[in-house]
Motif scaffolding. Structure first.
Motif: not given
Length: 528
Positions: A120-121, A128, A137, A144
């Motif tokens: 995750r960003g 993702y 990201d 991320v």
């Protein structure tokens, strides 16, 4: 505000596998390649779903927005967690898979990790796949992190059944790590060299701490102590690099690159060689001789696998060199925050160790304050993530230690930003410091470090070179501890932290010593 993002053709198109490659450019001038086929879907972000909540009403740690991806193959690859999402009442997401470049895509089947749900960003919140290698990201050029399915972990391993205190390394935290050494599928990727499970040394007789009524402890990441684990390169960097190499093996990556002020390169070299991977390390030529010598010796012994580049004056220039010369050759960058959350996951173990029950006890708890030497800041994010996860599992409450991030006054990007009240750092001119690990002029993850400092009620503190040197001398004279200059800087900050009421009488305070002074000789010999 996140950095401005522009997507356009790469200026350099030479090299195998680079045809049609595009680059993501952020406003600090860094450029990272992305797949040309991915660009269209980056331009449209899916509607942010309602927050997913745990049974007790707290937001689950995996909430976030998503970007769609078409194709059944991509859906199967990145949406292994359909049932887990359904349990939280969310529609099944099509998670966006992205990589640095197609040349890094795994060539064989990738084993699913025990409880990792996605990446995750940190800025965007976009999720993702964790099964495709990526760097920053692609939406905002920020780091991320890895996201664990804590609801499933709690249901399948209740009452912290994942915790194995009999192990004398960081893998004692089992399934709460991104790879679970108790799971044979995960374990086959792990190269365990004794990293983690380091001691907390009592320092009640520290002069400033004693005068201030503090219960001071030092988290000793350098020298080994009987009955504990031992970081193989005598540095906290071993926590992150153990996870980096394990994750690289899981994804089938065989060539890694890292820019470093020293210890990260030494650590990655040790783990990569043990794992049979190739590595290139770029570091300034004034890196302390023992650290530089370790990498140089590995390069001499195994020139086909280990390469050393002397590039400076700081990690920033070393990183730029690797991007230009080695990433196009297929090396995957594991620079600070520019790998997909792997180093955060490894450093997370430091926060777990600060919280775990003392021998013979069952209660998880945290100190009142943590004094931490902060260059890039991966450890700050790792510890904070650990404590959020422990809270989500019901092992601790919402209280957190004040995060007191120490920098050298000659290279203080975080201190400047904190004092100015801004949300991110600006690159500063690097100075001349004996705390080589703090000579970091800027960092792509500093926005998150600042956020954590402020949420914790902490501060960013600058310490003079003279105070650091005097503290290192004092500790050696009084305790014969081989603390690093970065650790000495943390102890040297205590008087001003007391003066600013950031530390208070009766509090338990942990100062983190990130390595051994042995690694800085002969530069420190005159102080000991």
């Amino acid at each position: 505000m996140p950095p401005a993002v522009a997507v356009g053709p790469s200026r350099a198109m030479s090299g195998a596998g680079r045809a049609g490659e595009l680059r993501l450019t952020v406003d600090d001038g860094d450029a990272w390649p992305i797949l040309s086929s991915d660009v269209a879907s980056f331009q449209t972000q899916a509607r942010r779903p309602p927050p997913c909540r745990a049974p007790d009403g707290r937001p689950a740690l995996h909430e976030g927005s998503r970007v769609g991806i078409s194709g059944k193959r991509a859906h199967r690859r990145s949406c292994r967690t359909v049932r887990r999402h359904a349990a939280c009442g969310l529609a099944t997401p099509s998670m966006r898979s992205t990589s640095l470049s197609s040349r890094h895509a795994p060539s064989t089947r990738v084993d699913p990790m025990s409880y990792v749900r996605c990446l995750r960003g940190l800025g965007s919140g976009i999720e993702y796949s964790a099964d495709v290698p990526m760097n920053l990201d692609p939406v905002d050029g920020r780091p991320v992190e890895m996201v664990l399915d804590l609801d499933r972990l709690a249901a399948e391993k209740p009452e912290a059944a994942w915790y194995d205190p009999s192990r004398r390394d960081l893998w004692r935290f089992g399934a709460l790590m991104a790879l679970d050494i108790a799971n044979p599928e995960d374990a086959r990727h792990i190269v365990a060299l004794g990293e983690g499970h380091t001691p907390l040394l009592d320092y009640a007789d520290h002069a400033a701490a004693h005068a201030g009524g503090l219960r001071l402890q030092v988290k000793e990441e350098g020298k080994a102590h009987p009955g504990y684990g031992a970081n193989p390169t005598q540095s906290f960097k071993d926590r992150g690099m153990a996870m980096v190499v394990a994750q690289a093996r899981r994804l089938g990556l065989t060539k890694l690159a890292v820019p470093t002020q020293g210890n990260a390169g030494d650590s990655l070299t040790r783990y990569a060689v043990a794992a049979g991977l190739s590595v290139v390390v770029a570091m300034p030529d004034d890196t302390p001789a023992p650290i530089l010598g370790n990498v140089a010796a590995a390069a001499l012994r195994d020139p086909d696998r280990v390469k050393l580049e002397l590039i400076g004056p700081t990690i920033r220039e070393a990183g730029a060199y690797l991007k230009e010369h080695y990433v196009p050759q297929g090396f995957f960058s594991v620079a600070t925050f520019q790998e997909p959350g792997w180093r955060i996951e490894g450093k997370k173990s430091l926060g777990l160790e600060l919280a775990e029950p003392a021998p013979g006890h069952t209660r998880w708890s945290l100190p009142d304050a943590v004094i931490y030497p902060t260059g890039g800041g991966t450890g700050v994010l790792g510890m904070w993530k650990a404590w959020d996860e422990l809270e989500a599992l019901g092992l601790i409450d919402s209280r957190r230690p004040r995060m007191l991030c120490v920098q050298s006054e000659v290279t203080p990007p975080l201190v400047n930003a904190f004092d100015a009240g801004v949300d991110d750092t600006s690159v500063v001119r690097a100075g001349n410091t004996i705390s080589f690990g703090l000579n970091v002029p800027g960092g792509v993850g500093h926005f998150k470090v600042l956020k954590i400092i402020r949420e914790s009620g902490g501060a960013a503190i600058a310490v003079s070179e003279a105070d650091t040197a005097a503290e290192l001398q004092r500790v050696w004279r009084d305790k014969r501890w081989w603390i690093s200059p970065e650790g000495a800087a943390c102890l040297a900050a205590i008087p001003q932290l007391l003066d600013r009421r950031l530390l208070n009488r009766g509090e338990r305070v942990v100062a983190v010593n990130t390595g051994s002074a042995e690694k800085y000789l002969p530069a420190l010999r005159h102080l000991m």
